[in-house]
Structures are given as C-alpha cells and as structure tokens.
Design a protein around this motif. Structure first.
Motif, PDB file in Angstrom:
ATOM      1  N   ALA A  39       0.815  -1.217   0.000  1.00  9.34           N
ATOM      2  CA  ALA A  39       0.000   0.000   0.000  1.00  9.34           C
ATOM      3  C   ALA A  39       0.846   1.264   0.000  1.00  9.34           C
ATOM      4  O   ALA A  39       0.304   2.377  -0.058  1.00  9.34           O
ATOM      5  CB  ALA A  39      -0.924  -0.001   1.217  1.00  9.34           C
ATOM      6  N   GLY A  40       2.166   1.120   0.074  1.00  9.66           N
ATOM      7  CA  GLY A  40       3.041   2.285   0.108  1.00  9.66           C
ATOM      8  C   GLY A  40       3.075   2.979   1.449  1.00  9.66           C
ATOM      9  O   GLY A  40       3.412   4.165   1.538  1.00  9.66           O
ATOM     10  N   LEU A  41       2.756   2.241   2.509  1.00  8.71           N
ATOM     11  CA  LEU A  41       2.776   2.810   3.858  1.00  8.71           C
ATOM     12  C   LEU A  41       4.077   2.437   4.559  1.00  8.71           C
ATOM     13  O   LEU A  41       4.596   1.334   4.369  1.00  8.71           O
ATOM     14  CB  LEU A  41       1.600   2.261   4.683  1.00  8.71           C
ATOM     15  N   PRO A  42       4.611   3.304   5.400  1.00 19.48           N
ATOM     16  CA  PRO A  42       5.791   2.947   6.195  1.00 19.48           C
ATOM     17  C   PRO A  42       5.463   1.792   7.136  1.00 19.48           C
ATOM     18  O   PRO A  42       4.340   1.699   7.660  1.00 19.48           O
ATOM     19  CB  PRO A  42       6.104   4.226   6.978  1.00 19.48           C
ATOM     20  N   GLU A  43       6.423   0.933   7.354  1.00 19.05           N
ATOM     21  CA  GLU A  43       6.217  -0.176   8.285  1.00 19.05           C
ATOM     22  C   GLU A  43       5.863   0.370   9.673  1.00 19.05           C
ATOM     23  O   GLU A  43       6.496   1.291  10.161  1.00 19.05           O
ATOM     24  CB  GLU A  43       7.478  -1.030   8.363  1.00 19.05           C
TER      25      GLU A  43
END
Length: 218
Positions: A39-43
């Motif tokens: 989703a292109g979210l930071p871990e």
C-alpha cells in the motif's frame, strides 16, 4: 540495553514494570508488513493507528471487540489508502497470530516471589481477559492499561501510575519495553530501563537482584 541510575541499598530496584505486547506476548505481523509495503505505507503505520489515543479509534478509550477494532483501524486508514486495502490491514492487524514467550513468563514469575510485578500496556482494553485466557492471571500484581487510565506510553503519567500501583517510587522501578522511546521516558523519571530485544536482556537485568557470591577465603 539496560540503563541504570545510581541506587542505594542491597538491590537496584524494588519493582518490575513490564510491557505486554512485544515482551511477554509476541505477534506475527509479517502479513501486516507485507500489506503496508504493497500500500506504500511505512512499516508500523497500522500499529500507530491501531493504538492511537483519541480520534476515531475507540480501542484505547473504551471496550470494543476485535472485529469492531479491525473496522475502526480500517476506517482510520481509509484516509491514506483505498478502502479495500484499509480493510485488509485492519483485519490482518487485529487478527495477527500471537504466542507467549515462556522464557519471559518464567523470569517474571520468579521475580514476583520477592518483588511486585506490574504490566504496563498500551494494547487494546482487554488485557485482563487476554491474561485469563492465556492462564497468566498470576503473572503480575497489577495491570496498568492505557485504555483504562487515559494516558499511554511515553506519557510520564502512566509510569507514575504504575509505580504507585507497585507501591514504590519511580526511581526504585525496573521498566522493560521493546520500544526505545518508552524506555527513554522511564529512564528520564529515574527508573532503571531495559530496551527489550530478547529474553537475555531481561535475564541480565534481573541478575542484579542476586549479588555475586564472595570468593572462598574472603
């Protein structure tokens, strides 16, 4: 890593304050991480939303079930990712498989024979139910949950509440957490801090309770 202030007396601390998730209970969040990357979210983004105080998420402020928690996480994330991805992230996070670290449990049970143990958690507001289901109701003298007291780590207030439940001053507490920021906040209050990575970290800190035996002839 253990950070210990100068203490006096026979032992360096008189109570153990320990995090629940990430120390006693471990989670398999590999699926969540996979979905975040897709989703292109930071871990760690999902966890940040899941355990946020305030806003649209109720789990740290009021009693809800895990399905409603997953829905709340998805609702909050939908501002950042498409709804379908948000729902998948919410479900994966709320339903992540977990296990109990028996090495940590054994160490805490041993220390509780002589010192009070307090669990300090920012997890969802059913830690007592979780501990009962896991057969761990005898693991701690008290459980301080951010959902119940209205503050979360690293807010200094929650450390003060935990120390008070233990019946000792903050500078007589050992604080154990897997989040460095939380440990640093505890140390700033005078606590002995352990940034937990593995059971050996806790074992080394608790070893300070047993003074070394004098060498023969001395």
């Amino acid at each position: 890593m253990t950070t210990t202030p100068a203490h006096h007396g026979d032992r360096p601390f008189d109570a153990v304050l320990c995090d629940l998730d990430g120390v006693i209970r471990r989670y398999d969040t590999s699926r969540v991480t996979e979905l975040e990357r897709a989703a292109g979210l930071p871990e760690g983004s999902t966890a940040a939303h899941a355990f946020a105080l305030g806003g649209d998420l109720p789990p740290l402020l009021g009693e809800i079930g895990r399905e409603r928690w997953a829905d709340a996480i998805a609702r909050d994330l939908s501002a950042r990712v498409p709804p379908a991805r948000a729902r998948a992230l919410g479900a994966a996070f709320a339903g992540a498989a977990s296990w109990i670290d028996e090495c940590v449990v054994d160490q805490l049970r041993r220390v509780r024979a002589s010192l009070p143990v307090v669990i300090v958690t920012d997890a969802a507001p059913w830690p007592h139910d979780d501990l009962a289901a896991l057969g761990l109701t005898d693991l701690a003298d008290h459980v301080v949950s951010g959902s119940r007291v209205g503050v979360a780590k690293p807010d200094p207030a929650i450390y003060g509440i935990a120390a008070a439940r233990a019946g000792v001053s903050p500078d007589r507490c050992l604080f154990v957490d897997d989040v460095r920021e939380n440990v640093e906040a505890a140390v700033a209050l005078g606590m002995t801090g352990v940034h937990y990575r593995e059971p050996a970290d806790l074992r080394r800190a608790l070893a300070a309770l047993t003074p070394p035996r004098p060498e023969p002839g001395r």
